[in-house]
Write a protein that holds these residues in place. Structure first.
Motif, PDB file in Angstrom:
ATOM      1  N   UNK A  70      -0.390   0.077   4.781  1.00 42.38           N
ATOM      2  CA  UNK A  70      -1.626   0.557   5.393  1.00 42.38           C
ATOM      3  C   UNK A  70      -1.927   2.005   5.003  1.00 42.38           C
ATOM      4  N   UNK A  71      -0.869   2.792   4.865  1.00 39.53           N
ATOM      5  CA  UNK A  71      -1.091   4.195   4.535  1.00 39.53           C
ATOM      6  C   UNK A  71      -1.401   4.383   3.054  1.00 39.53           C
ATOM      7  N   UNK A  72      -1.365   3.274   2.292  1.00 47.96           N
ATOM      8  CA  UNK A  72      -1.827   3.312   0.900  1.00 47.96           C
ATOM      9  C   UNK A  72      -3.185   2.628   0.808  1.00 47.96           C
ATOM     10  N   UNK A  73      -3.756   2.279   1.943  1.00 48.76           N
ATOM     11  CA  UNK A  73      -5.036   1.577   1.954  1.00 48.76           C
ATOM     12  C   UNK A  73      -4.882   0.067   1.840  1.00 48.76           C
ATOM     13  N   UNK A  74      -3.640  -0.433   1.945  1.00 53.59           N
ATOM     14  CA  UNK A  74      -3.414  -1.884   1.814  1.00 53.59           C
ATOM     15  C   UNK A  74      -3.242  -2.552   3.163  1.00 53.59           C
ATOM     16  N   UNK A  75      -2.652  -3.722   3.114  1.00 54.43           N
ATOM     17  CA  UNK A  75      -2.444  -4.505   4.333  1.00 54.43           C
ATOM     18  C   UNK A  75      -2.621  -5.974   4.014  1.00 54.43           C
TER      19      UNK A  75
ATOM     20  N   UNK B 275      -5.005 -12.292   1.005  1.00 58.67           N
ATOM     21  CA  UNK B 275      -4.854 -11.240  -0.001  1.00 58.67           C
ATOM     22  C   UNK B 275      -3.671 -10.383   0.384  1.00 58.67           C
ATOM     23  N   UNK B 276      -2.555 -10.598  -0.287  1.00 62.79           N
ATOM     24  CA  UNK B 276      -1.363  -9.792   0.000  1.00 62.79           C
ATOM     25  C   UNK B 276      -0.860  -9.118  -1.268  1.00 62.79           C
TER      26      UNK B 276
ATOM     27  N   UNK C  20       8.128 -10.472  -5.515  1.00 62.19           N
ATOM     28  CA  UNK C  20       8.151 -10.724  -4.073  1.00 62.19           C
ATOM     29  C   UNK C  20       6.730 -10.853  -3.539  1.00 62.19           C
ATOM     30  N   UNK C  21       5.850  -9.934  -3.934  1.00 64.78           N
ATOM     31  CA  UNK C  21       4.491  -9.972  -3.398  1.00 64.78           C
ATOM     32  C   UNK C  21       3.742 -11.217  -3.860  1.00 64.78           C
ATOM     33  N   UNK C  22       3.997 -11.612  -5.095  1.00 61.72           N
ATOM     34  CA  UNK C  22       3.355 -12.830  -5.587  1.00 61.72           C
ATOM     35  C   UNK C  22       3.789 -14.036  -4.745  1.00 61.72           C
ATOM     36  N   UNK C  23       5.091 -14.106  -4.470  1.00 62.28           N
ATOM     37  CA  UNK C  23       5.602 -15.220  -3.663  1.00 62.28           C
ATOM     38  C   UNK C  23       5.093 -15.138  -2.235  1.00 62.28           C
ATOM     39  N   UNK C  24       5.037 -13.924  -1.699  1.00 64.00           N
ATOM     40  CA  UNK C  24       4.536 -13.756  -0.327  1.00 64.00           C
ATOM     41  C   UNK C  24       3.116 -14.291  -0.227  1.00 64.00           C
TER      42      UNK C  24
END
Lengths: 414, 301
Positions: free
Chosen positions: A194-199, A208-209, A396-400
């Protein structure tokens, strides 16, 4: 009034609470005083401390439509599941002005968590959010004037202090946080991201992860353990709230990410870090802003209760001004009522109320979906896998994202 | 010997009636507490049954979902390898302990008490104890090995999939070997001493006696021990919940833990299907053992 709920009727109402022994004591005293005041007998149903076990102890009676408990506490992460299961009695008709004054509470939190389809189905009892604890004495010793604003400042400070402090304390680490495979890891991740503007975003049934901001966060978390090495190697195996607190409290860390409860324990008589600790909002990435994951416990009335009127009466009492002050003073629980943050006597007792108010106003709730538990599972698993080095943060993010998408497809078609 | 398991005797109708009367209460209890829940779980597994969506009959949707669910398959694989590694170790060590306890080693009482302690400690508590042994910062293992100079840096024992697996196996072996030992000991004590005396007359060595007398006669009881231990091993939950919670990276998720998480998330249908598959695995393994026991019985007649 229908039988059974008043003192004369016999069985009274049942309130399910859990937690540490000192918390139970406060609840028991509250129940007694409420009985004297209202004539309603209150039985305390004592639950374990472990959050999972508390949820299990509620799902079983609710799933089998039992009348007890009449009201119960819920972790913020499962309010949506309980609400969508139809287990929570809408409180609107009990929330007449003067009983539950919803305007006194943090509106962003009520909207995100306690209102469902326009109806009030729960109320916050106390709030939590992720905070940065730091060693004031050490920052001063090494010439820093304030807590870090950005994550990169945090790493720079941690690297330097860690290297120098290790001369005396070989176990000293720059930054401890929750990286074990459990819900706490998701809370930590959402703060970095979140502190990088993500979430985590959900648009038209699409998850969208796997976004650049989230990737930056995941790589940064990995780097804390393997590149700058300011976080210990057991971050991803043992580091849950209490382990993190223990390391910091022993004086073995410069920075700590933890919930507000850690404050009073750090300040306890005999604590090696007593009066050496500062509290700040968590850092952010350059260009981003601080984000704190919202935690805390909410209270609701069971739809199967046969004493809803009395249960709602007790609920209103629990979120009232005076009880919220008692919780804050005796247990260090952060009030759910925004108006209490200006009280002088509380500010003396909880010196970082200002930081907390800013934290709660900017707090981000976890996805408020009934199947959040299932969504959290792949995040915990793959992110922990990435922290353990068994797969890359990118993989990891792709799998998530893939697995979260499967979860949404399985449960999301209402 | 072993005449007890011969069932050549035929019962009269009166005897059968009496037997039934004695068995009825137990049968009722098993029916209520074992059969009904199992049937309930099997029936439930055919429904899309979450607490938060409309409940509907879904045939084998849950099973299809599970068989394409990477996490489920991974946890099934973990569970089977966990059982395949831990049970033989427990059997071998249990046999050694049982032989020791059956010999004339002194003081026997003390030995038996020591052996039994791990079994007497509740699983969750022994898991907590082992957690303190494996702990990275304050653990006994790192303190001992570091103190002896065997490891320089502290080791993060639970930090790799293989390490966590080995740690769980070790914990399980430590706490359940006594159970195997006690079961095998009862079998050892049923072997007539005359056989060994005879063998000594024939000048058979210790190894020969073990191979020719002890092991063959112990085989039925070994199968019983295997049956109990295998079923327990595929249901493993407590030590994992405490030591790793399925980590790192989900590599130590057992089927029970997987099913539990689904129940916790409110998905009773999916969780029931996972439990049902776990039940099928346990039942299948039990049948294999029972068949082995039966073959053995026929051979021994």
């Amino acid at each position: 009034m229908l039988s059974g709920c008043n003192r004369s009727g016999g069985q009274g109402i049942t309130l399910a609470v859990g937690g540490a022994p000192n918390e139970i004591t406060v609840w028991e005293q509250l129940a007694e005083s409420w009985t004297i005041r209202s004539g309603v007998e209150v039985n305390i149903m004592r639950q374990p401390t472990d959050t999972d076990l508390r949820r299990q102890g509620l799902i079983i009676p609710l799933k089998s439509q039992q009348r007890d408990p009449d009201l119960f506490l819920m972790d913020v992460a499962w309010v949506a599941q309980f609400a969508a299961s139809g287990w929570l009695e809408p409180l609107d008709r009990y929330a007449a002005p003067g009983t539950i004054d919803t305007t006194a509470f943090f509106t962003n939190i009520l909207e995100q968590v306690d209102r469902r389809e326009g109806r009030l189905i729960a109320m916050p009892v106390y709030l939590d959010c992720g905070l940065l604890y730091y060693r004031r004495d050490l920052l001063e010793k090494y010439g820093y004037t304030s807590a870090p604003e950005t994550w990169y400042e945090l790493v720079a400070m941690a690297v330097k202090v860690q290297a120098l402090e290790r001369a005396e304390r070989p176990q000293f680490y720059g930054f401890v946080w929750q990286g074990a495979q459990y819900e706490g890891l998701v809370c930590n991740f959402l703060e970095f991201a979140g502190s990088a503007g993500g979430g985590l975003a959900f648009e038209n049934g699409q998850v969208r992860a796997d976004t650049p901001a989230n990737l930056m966060a995941a790589r940064f978390m990995h780097g804390l353990i393997y590149d700058s090495k300011v976080s210990p190697p057991n971050t991803f195996t043992e580091m849950r709230e209490e382990e993190v607190r223990a390391v910091f409290q022993q004086g073995d860390a410069l920075f700590e990410r933890n919930w507000p409860y850690a404050w009073s324990l750090h300040q306890r008589e005999g604590s090696p870090v007593k009066d050496k600790v500062g509290v700040a909002l968590l850092p952010h990435f350059p260009g981003g802003h601080s984000v704190a994951t919202l935690g805390g416990w909410h209270i609701g009335v069971s739809v199967y209760s046969n004493c809803k009127e009395e249960a709602a009466g007790l609920l209103a009492h629990i979120v009232s001004d005076s009880v919220q002050v008692t919780f804050a003073e005796r247990l260090g629980w952060n009030p759910a009522r925004r108006d209490l943050y200006d009280r002088r006597e509380l500010q003396e007792k909880l010196p970082h109320l200002d930081v907390l108010r800013a934290g709660f106003a900017a707090a981000v709730a976890r996805p408020n979906l009934p199947y959040y538990t299932q969504l959290s599972e792949p995040i915990q698993r793959y992110l922990n896998g990435a922290l353990s080095g068994e797969l890359t943060p990118d993989a990891a993010l792709e799998k998530i994202e893939n697995e979260m998408q499967q979860v949404v497809e399985r449960y999301g078609r209402e | 010997m072993l005449q007890a398991i011969r069932d050549t005797h035929r019962y009269s109708p009166g005897e059968l009636r009496t037997a039934l009367r004695f068995l009825a209460p137990l049968g009722l209890l098993i029916g209520i507490f074992v059969l009904l829940p199992v049937l309930g779980t099997l029936a439930g597994s055919l429904y899309l049954d979450t607490t938060f969506l409309e409940r509907r009959f879904a045939w084998f949707d849950n099973y299809c979902g599970l068989l394409t669910d990477h996490t489920f398959l991974q946890s099934a694989w973990f569970t089977l390898t966990f059982a395949a590694v831990s049970v033989p170790l427990e059997l071998a060590l249990g046999l050694a302990l049982a032989l020791l306890m059956n010999s004339q080693v002194r003081p026997l009482g003390l030995l038996r008490a020591c052996v039994l302690i791990p079994w007497a400690i509740p699983g969750a508590i022994s898991a907590r104890t082992w957690e303190l042994i494996y702990n990275y910062n304050y653990g006994l293992a790192n303190a001992l090995l570091g103190g002896l100079g065997i490891v320089g840096e502290p080791v993060n024992w639970l930090g790799t999939g293989a390490g966590a697996f080995a740690a769980l196996v070790l914990t399980d072996v430590w706490r359940t070997t006594p159970f195997v030992a006690i079961i095998l000991l009862t079998g050892l004590q049923a072997i007539p001493v005359e056989l060994y005396q005879q063998a000594q007359v024939d000048q058979a060595g210790a190894l020969g006696r073990l191979r020719r007398i002890t092991l063959p006669l112990l085989r039925p009881i070994i199968i019983v021990a295997l049956l109990f231990r295998t079923i327990d091993a595929v249901r493993v939950f407590d030590i994992i919940y405490i030591l790793t919670r399925g980590g790192p990276g989900g590599s130590t998720t057992s089927l029970s833990l997987y099913a539990y998480r689904n129940f916790l998330g409110g998905d009773f249908g999916y969780g029931s299907a996972a439990s049902a598959l776990l039940f099928v695995v346990a039942l299948g393994l039990s049948l294999v053992y029972i068949k082995m026991a039966r073959k053995l019985k026929i051979k021994m007649r």
